[in-house]
Design an enzyme around this catalytic site. Structure first.
Site, PDB file in Angstrom:
ATOM      1  N   HIS A 154      39.530  52.662  56.135  1.00  0.00           N
ATOM      2  CA  HIS A 154      40.156  51.406  56.603  1.00  0.00           C
ATOM      3  C   HIS A 154      39.879  50.262  55.634  1.00  0.00           C
ATOM      4  O   HIS A 154      39.831  49.097  56.037  1.00  0.00           O
ATOM      5  CB  HIS A 154      39.674  51.015  58.006  1.00  0.00           C
ATOM      6  CG  HIS A 154      39.775  52.120  59.005  1.00  0.00           C
ATOM      7  ND1 HIS A 154      40.832  52.258  59.860  1.00  0.00           N
ATOM      8  CD2 HIS A 154      38.940  53.171  59.253  1.00  0.00           C
ATOM      9  CE1 HIS A 154      40.659  53.353  60.620  1.00  0.00           C
ATOM     10  NE2 HIS A 154      39.521  53.917  60.257  1.00  0.00           N
ATOM     11  N   SER A 275      48.666  37.368  30.022  1.00  0.00           N
ATOM     12  CA  SER A 275      49.639  36.479  30.630  1.00  0.00           C
ATOM     13  C   SER A 275      50.145  35.513  29.566  1.00  0.00           C
ATOM     14  O   SER A 275      49.400  35.095  28.694  1.00  0.00           O
ATOM     15  CB  SER A 275      48.976  35.699  31.772  1.00  0.00           C
ATOM     16  OG  SER A 275      49.672  34.491  32.009  1.00  0.00           O
ATOM     17  N   LYS A 281      43.825  35.824  31.544  1.00  0.00           N
ATOM     18  CA  LYS A 281      44.286  36.976  32.330  1.00  0.00           C
ATOM     19  C   LYS A 281      44.199  38.304  31.573  1.00  0.00           C
ATOM     20  O   LYS A 281      44.503  38.382  30.385  1.00  0.00           O
ATOM     21  CB  LYS A 281      45.726  36.778  32.786  1.00  0.00           C
ATOM     22  CG  LYS A 281      45.909  35.768  33.907  1.00  0.00           C
ATOM     23  CD  LYS A 281      45.152  36.095  35.182  1.00  0.00           C
ATOM     24  CE  LYS A 281      45.784  37.214  35.970  1.00  0.00           C
ATOM     25  NZ  LYS A 281      47.056  36.831  36.622  1.00  0.00           N
ATOM     26  N   GLU A 288      50.086  48.936  38.020  1.00  0.00           N
ATOM     27  CA  GLU A 288      51.044  48.339  38.965  1.00  0.00           C
ATOM     28  C   GLU A 288      52.389  49.065  38.896  1.00  0.00           C
ATOM     29  O   GLU A 288      53.031  49.298  39.919  1.00  0.00           O
ATOM     30  CB  GLU A 288      51.213  46.851  38.662  1.00  0.00           C
ATOM     31  CG  GLU A 288      49.947  46.047  38.941  1.00  0.00           C
ATOM     32  CD  GLU A 288      49.985  44.689  38.254  1.00  0.00           C
ATOM     33  OE1 GLU A 288      50.798  43.861  38.662  1.00  0.00           O
ATOM     34  OE2 GLU A 288      49.210  44.483  37.300  1.00  0.00           O
TER      35      GLU A 288
END
Ligand code: ARG
Length: 455
Positions: A154, A275, A281, A288
């Site tokens: 969970h 980025s 970043k 992804e």
């Protein structure tokens, strides 16, 4: 054009472009030519081509293949699909004898054969890529066998596990993917050629010999079924969707763990992006995409099943819609699997961050087991430890730091030795049964894994 005889009008230009598949089925050229060479052999064996005619056709087809290989093949308007294009060029190269090749054959059994030949080859490559990913997993698991981490259910801390044990969970997912792929391959290696358009071929074609020539394990038993059977495409797409779902799970775990808040892992620069605005970043883009592409591959399966569902028996042009999702699924995984292996191989595992995240609360089950060993029924010990957790929370201390008097107030059989439970390494080491997270059990797991993939 292959079929103009009965027409007096010309096809509408836009209609023609709508029907063309050459833009995407051109990649079947090697399979198409392989199939045609075998077919020429079968025609000669059946007495429909002289040996000289067969040799002429085979030499011509080899020349066409050489043009494709060299990138010099010219696709012309009217080359509706790869089958049309190859036959048109064969005619230009060897003259009218080329017109004998399509004897007793239809594009229906031809395209089904081509697609199976193509997919069988791609599946071998995908299996090899999966095996390499498995080796990357085993290597990393073996190298970091010392690392403890929180196991989650969970998405909440559950029980401590070895990082290697967590990572090896993917080995077995990929192993099932390979087993499923082999199973799809078994049903893909069934030959449709020799089934004609729907009724079979009227000539003395030895389909067993043809199957052996092309490396098929069996011949399709029913021509009506054979020309429209795309179960193998649907199965492959289902396979791809599930394999991609496994990659998505791995990606999601690593994305969360690479965050500053977790810091459990650091991705190598080779598999990260920056980025354009924020100089600090470091983004896990490939992970992804791995997560995102699951949606795409699940969509291919759902879309193609909808296509199949709408058509009656026999070949229908709808079936041309089998190719783009299939090719996209193949391309997606072929590109992605080596990236996944690279990410695992270069992944930095931050053992101290994982250790710092381990909380005494994760040993509550071990504490319940401590009482079980003193004869307390588990349901009761579970309840007693639950009370201890509540008490510790109220006192603002961790379970391992709560005074013995507090424990004894809950249950008198708690002894000084209860504090030995609060050792994450001990907790893990106790899970020695096969499939558990003890170092010995994980070592045995890794041995069995290596026996499957070598390396
Ligand atoms: N391009 C077609 C396909 O991919 C080849 C088969 C065409 N057969 C036919 N009867 N029109 O399905």
């Amino acid at each position: 054009m292959l079929w103009g005889g009965r027409f007096s009008g010309k096809p509408d230009d836009t209609m023609r472009r709508f029907g063309d598949s050459i833009a995407f089925d051109v990649r079947l050229y090697a399979a198409d030519i392989r199939g045609s060479i075998a077919w020429a052999g079968a025609l000669a064996r059946a007495g429909l081509l002289t040996d000289a005619e067969r040799d002429q056709i085979v030499a011509g087809l080899e020349q066409v293949r050489a043009e494709f290989d060299a990138g010099t093949f010219q696709i012309k308007p009217g080359d509706e699909d790869i089958h049309t294009a190859v036959e048109r060029r064969l005619g230009e190269l060897i003259g009218p004898v080329a017109g004998k090749l399509h004897t007793g054959r239809s594009r229906n059994d031809q395209v089904a054969t081509d697609l199976r030949l193509y997919l069988l080859e791609q599946m071998r490559a995908l299996d090899a890529a999966l095996a390499d990913l498995q080796r990357a997993v085993v290597d990393k698991a073996e190298a970091r066998l010392d690392v403890l981490m929180p196991g989650y259910t969970h998405m909440q801390q559950a029980q401590p596990v070895l990082f290697s044990h967590y990572l090896m969970s993917f080995f077995w997912r990929f192993q099932r993917d390979r087993e499923r792929l082999a199973d799809v391959a078994r049903r893909t290696a069934v030959l449709p050629l020799g089934c004609g358009a729907i009724a079979g071929t009227p000539f003395a074609i030895d389909r067993e010999a043809l199957a052996a020539d092309l490396g098929f394990a069996a011949v399709a038993e029913n021509s009506v079924d054979a020309v429209a059977d795309r179960d193998f495409v649907a199965e492959f797409l289902a396979w791809a969707a599930l394999a991609q779902t496994h990659l998505s799970t791995l990606a999601e775990d690593l994305i969360i763990w690479a965050s500053r808040e977790f810091g459990f892992v650091t991705l190598d620069d080779a598999y990260s992006t920056g980025s354009s605005l924020m100089p600090q970043k470091k983004n896990p883009d490939p992970l992804e995409l791995m997560r995102g592409k699951a949606g795409r591959l699940i969509g291919h399966l759902a879309g193609f099943l909808a296509t199949l569902k709408g058509i009656p028996s026999g070949y229908d042009k709808d079936l041309q819609e089998d190719k783009e999702p299939l090719f996209d699924a193949v391309d997606t995984l072929a590109l992605e699997l080596p990236i996944a292996a690279g990410i695992i191989r270069t992944l930095k595992v931050n053992a101290e961050r994982m250790a710092a995240a381990l909380d005494d609360g994760m040993l509550a089950t071990d504490l319940a087991d401590y009482l079980v060993r003193r004869g307390v029924p588990f349901r009761e010990s579970h309840h007693l430890v639950g009370q201890a957790v509540k008490r510790a929370e109220a006192l603002g201390v961790s379970l391992g730091k709560m005074p013995l008097a507090e424990y004894r107030a809950i249950y008198p059989a708690f002894g000084e030795d209860l504090y030995a439970v609060f050792d994450f390494g001990r907790s893990v080491a106790m899970r020695q049964a096969r499939g558990g997270t003890s170092p010995d059990a994980v070592r045995a797991q890794i041995r069995r894994a290596r026996a499957l993939v070598g390396g």
